[in-house]
Write an enzyme that holds these catalytic residues in place. Structure first.
Site, short mmCIF file in Angstrom:
data_model
loop_
_atom_site.label_atom_id
_atom_site.label_comp_id
_atom_site.label_asym_id
_atom_site.label_seq_id
_atom_site.Cartn_x
_atom_site.Cartn_y
_atom_site.Cartn_z
N SER A 30 58.83 -13.29 -22.20
CA SER A 30 59.03 -12.95 -23.61
C SER A 30 58.64 -14.11 -24.53
O SER A 30 58.62 -15.27 -24.13
CB SER A 30 60.48 -12.59 -23.88
OG SER A 30 60.94 -11.61 -22.98
N1 SAH Z 1 63.32 -11.89 -19.14
C1 SAH Z 1 61.98 -12.08 -18.62
C2 SAH Z 1 60.97 -11.14 -19.24
C3 SAH Z 1 61.03 -9.88 -18.54
S1 SAH Z 1 59.75 -8.71 -18.65
C4 SAH Z 1 61.53 -13.49 -18.74
O1 SAH Z 1 62.26 -14.31 -19.34
O2 SAH Z 1 60.47 -13.82 -18.20
C5 SAH Z 1 60.72 -7.32 -18.11
C6 SAH Z 1 61.11 -7.33 -16.66
O3 SAH Z 1 61.98 -6.24 -16.45
C7 SAH Z 1 59.93 -7.14 -15.70
O4 SAH Z 1 59.88 -8.18 -14.78
C8 SAH Z 1 60.24 -5.80 -15.04
O5 SAH Z 1 59.82 -5.72 -13.71
C9 SAH Z 1 61.75 -5.75 -15.16
N2 SAH Z 1 62.35 -4.41 -15.04
C10 SAH Z 1 61.88 -3.22 -15.50
N3 SAH Z 1 62.72 -2.23 -15.18
C11 SAH Z 1 63.77 -2.78 -14.52
C12 SAH Z 1 64.96 -2.27 -13.92
N4 SAH Z 1 65.26 -0.98 -13.95
N5 SAH Z 1 65.81 -3.15 -13.35
C13 SAH Z 1 65.53 -4.48 -13.30
N6 SAH Z 1 64.41 -5.02 -13.83
C14 SAH Z 1 63.54 -4.19 -14.44
#
Ligand code: SAH
Length: 208
Positions: A56
């Site tokens: 992000s």
């Molecule tokens: N917080 C992260 C950014 C995340 S991007 C950082 O600091 O880098 C969003 C993430 O959510 C992705 O890696 C994706 O695989 C995950 N995601 C999507 N659906 C999800 C679910 N149901 N449970 C857990 N993770 C999930």
């Protein structure tokens, strides 16, 4: 230099909490981005990571973290969507205990390794579907969802502390603009407000 510039930008965008600014200044974001993008680590932008996901934008990480201070004494935090592990490292710098869930196994393994290497010992990672929360350690003072969804997973509302628990979640259709929403729980009353317009990758409904 680049970090100072980033802090300056965040302050101008309304990030005022000293703990949040200190965390952004101290967590080495270059360790969470792809090696070919290291020179962009302190740009105030989201960047691609593996598996078509993103780390992000620092402003959004800071804003979501700052929102948790709407709880009177936040200590236990759950994050849905570990991704690179950067948001978890920011949380770990400020709060006592962090639990974070990722649905893509390869990202879970990589983030866990990065967090261990940098000695964030108060972060607990798991590979699972975050829609279900992490019941074992509930209730949480704060829950941060870093993926977009049209509807709030009911388990997350249930696992929020009834005494001022805070949920921060991007609500809306995926691949479009979503409303970063703050929900504050008092007993069984949930008060909603919108913080910002954001754009997140989708929250999926199972593991890979
Ligand atoms: N917080 C992260 C950014 C995340 S991007 C950082 O600091 O880098 C969003 C993430 O959510 C992705 O890696 C994706 O695989 C995950 N995601 C999507 N659906 C999800 C679910 N149901 N449970 C857990 N993770 C999930």
């Amino acid at each position: 230099m680049a970090r100072n510039q980033l802090i300056h930008e965040l302050k101008q965008s309304g990030i005022t909490h000293p703990a949040v600014l200190n965390a952004i200044a101290s967590v080495p974001r270059e360790n969470f981005v792809l090696s070919k993008l290291k020179d962009k680590a302190y740009d105030n932008v989201a960047l691609p990571i593996d598996k078509e996901q993103t780390i992000s934008q620092p402003y959004v990480v800071a804003l979501m973290t700052q929102a948790l201070f709407n709880h009177p004494h936040p200590q236990k935090i759950l994050e849905i969507g570990t991704g690179s592990g950067y948001q978890a490292a920011i949380l770990a710098t400020i709060f006592k205990e962090i639990w974070t869930i990722e649905r893509i196994e390869a990202l879970y393994i990589k983030a866990k390794h990065t967090l261990q290497k940098l000695n964030y010992t108060n972060v607990h990672c798991t590979w699972a579907d975050g829609n279900k929360g992490w019941l074992e350690h509930a209730p949480y003072d704060g829950i941060i969802v870093t993926a977009a969804t049209a509807t709030i997973p009911p388990a997350l509302l249930e696992q929020l502390s009834p005494q001022g628990g805070i949920l921060v979640i991007p609500l809306g259709a995926t691949h479009e603009v979503q409303k970063l929403t703050l929900i504050k729980r008092q007993d069984n009353h949930y008060e909603k407000s919108v913080l910002e317009l954001v754009s997140f990758v989708p929250l999926r409904s199972n593991t890979d």
